[in-house]
Design an enzyme around this catalytic site. Structure first.
Site, short mmCIF file in Angstrom:
data_model
loop_
_atom_site.label_atom_id
_atom_site.label_comp_id
_atom_site.label_asym_id
_atom_site.label_seq_id
_atom_site.Cartn_x
_atom_site.Cartn_y
_atom_site.Cartn_z
N TYR A 3 0.85 -1.19 0.00
CA TYR A 3 0.00 0.00 0.00
C TYR A 3 0.89 1.25 0.00
CZ TYR A 3 -3.08 -3.76 1.57
OH TYR A 3 -3.75 -4.94 1.67
N VAL A 13 -4.92 -7.33 4.24
CA VAL A 13 -5.59 -6.86 5.46
C VAL A 13 -5.91 -7.97 6.45
CG1 VAL A 13 -6.63 -4.72 4.60
CG2 VAL A 13 -7.87 -6.86 4.38
N1 GLU Z 1 -10.88 -7.74 -0.01
C1 GLU Z 1 -10.25 -6.51 0.19
C2 GLU Z 1 -10.76 -5.44 -0.76
O1 GLU Z 1 -10.73 -5.62 -1.94
C3 GLU Z 1 -8.76 -6.67 0.03
C4 GLU Z 1 -8.16 -5.84 1.02
C5 GLU Z 1 -6.66 -5.97 1.07
O2 GLU Z 1 -6.11 -6.97 1.56
O3 GLU Z 1 -6.04 -5.00 0.63
O4 GLU Z 1 -11.23 -4.44 -0.32
#
Ligand code: GLU
Length: 314
Positions: A250, A268
């Site tokens: 991120y 996450v």
């Molecule tokens: N399922 C989450 C989403 O697409 C992924 C989050 C993640 O691990 O960044 O919002």
């Protein structure tokens, strides 16, 4: 007079020492709570697993406990998409760090529906569209699951159906991103099919042991060092590693490169997969996240492990 060289650090001892240090940090960070099934996870868990290219393994703590793979699945769908459509993928998704939130729509508008990189949500959704092309979402989900089972050498890996349906029920931004890209003609299958595939890939449950094993091919230029099977061409494996290095954490991707110095991808669910080129793959898991959304204790463990093993690529 020349000094005697330092002996090579012992992997087992180093993993055990770092793991014991992490015991004092268990519970730090904030567990993701955007869906109930993730909010329920015990924040005191910590696991770590290393597997080397010669097959030596070292583990600590909750390395055997399944957790939600979430965004780490993007590494495996990127691998599959590159195998399926090769370089043409780069006409649909870029490879620059984004500097924006992982689910930002503003940048996508400025860049005319071509997401910055395959690890922000918009980019990962395009990659999933490429994995899905020409089949149903059920077939694509089964293929992603089976690919992970094969790479991890474990048949028990499966989708957590509760997480998948909660992701779909709360995934409004992902629907917005996918529809937006469809408007720019960068989404080829129906949005619902693409997103069902995407939500299911994020909802796979995996352990640190399995995740490290599944990522090992990236430490050996795309070839599984234990079976000899080629998973990805060396050129594509280098690109996956490059994107993990520059975009895998991120908005803290630069910080992870600075502190750990290895390609990695976090999710996450609190997991992180890290590649040590020519040496090993490492998976850590601790559900508490820092303010940027990366596992707090997992990141600390990787910093210490990489420093002591001398594993930074820099
Ligand atoms: N399922 C989450 C989403 O697409 C992924 C989050 C993640 O691990 O960044 O919002």
């Amino acid at each position: 007079m020349t000094e005697a060289p330092n002996p090579a650090p012992n992997l087992q001892e180093t993993v055990a020492a770092v793991g014991r240090e992490m015991d004092a940090h268990r519970g730090e960070g904030k567990v993701a709570d955007y869906i109930p099934a993730l909010a329920r996870v015990d924040g005191n868990r910590f696991g770590m697993a290393v597997i080397t290219t010669s097959g030596e393994t070292a583990e600590y703590g909750d390395a055997w406990m399944p957790f939600s793979i979430q965004s780490i699945s993007k590494v495996f769908t990127l691998t599959m998409a590159l195998s399926r459509i090769g370089e043409s993928l780069w006409g649909r998704v870029g490879r620059e760090p984004s500097g924006s939130r992982f689910n930002s729509i503003v940048q996508l508008e400025a860049e005319k529906g071509v997401p910055r990189n395959p690890f922000i949500n918009a980019g990962a959704i395009v990659v999933t569209d490429a994995v899905l092309a020409g089949r149903t979402s059920a077939e694509a989900i089964a293929d992603i699951r089976d690919t992970l089972r094969k790479l991890a050498d474990n048949e028990t890996i499966d989708v957590d159906r509760e997480v998948a349906s909660s992701e779909a029920a709360t995934g409004f931004r992902n629907y917005a991103l996918a529809n937006f890209m469809r408007g720019f003609d960068n989404m080829h299958s129906p949005v619902e099919e693409v997103l069902q595939t995407y939500f299911h890939q994020c909802s796979l449950r995996i352990t640190c042991r399995q995740l490290a094993r599944a990522g090992l091919f990236l430490a050996k230029e795309g070839q599984d060092p234990l079976t000899g099977e080629r998973i990805l061409s060396p050129e594509h494996a280098r690109r996956v590693n490059a994107i993990m290095m520059t975009c895998g954490h991120y908005d803290a991707s630069g910080e992870f490169a600075f502190q750990v110095g290895l390609p990695g991808k976090s999710g996450v669910g609190g997991g992180i997969l890290t590649v040590v080129p020519d040496k090993a793959a490492v998976a850590v898991w601790s559900p508490g996240l820092n303010e940027v959304g990366n596992s707090q204790v997992g990141t600390l463990a990787l910093e210490r492990l990489a420093a002591r093993m001398g594993w930074s690529v820099f």
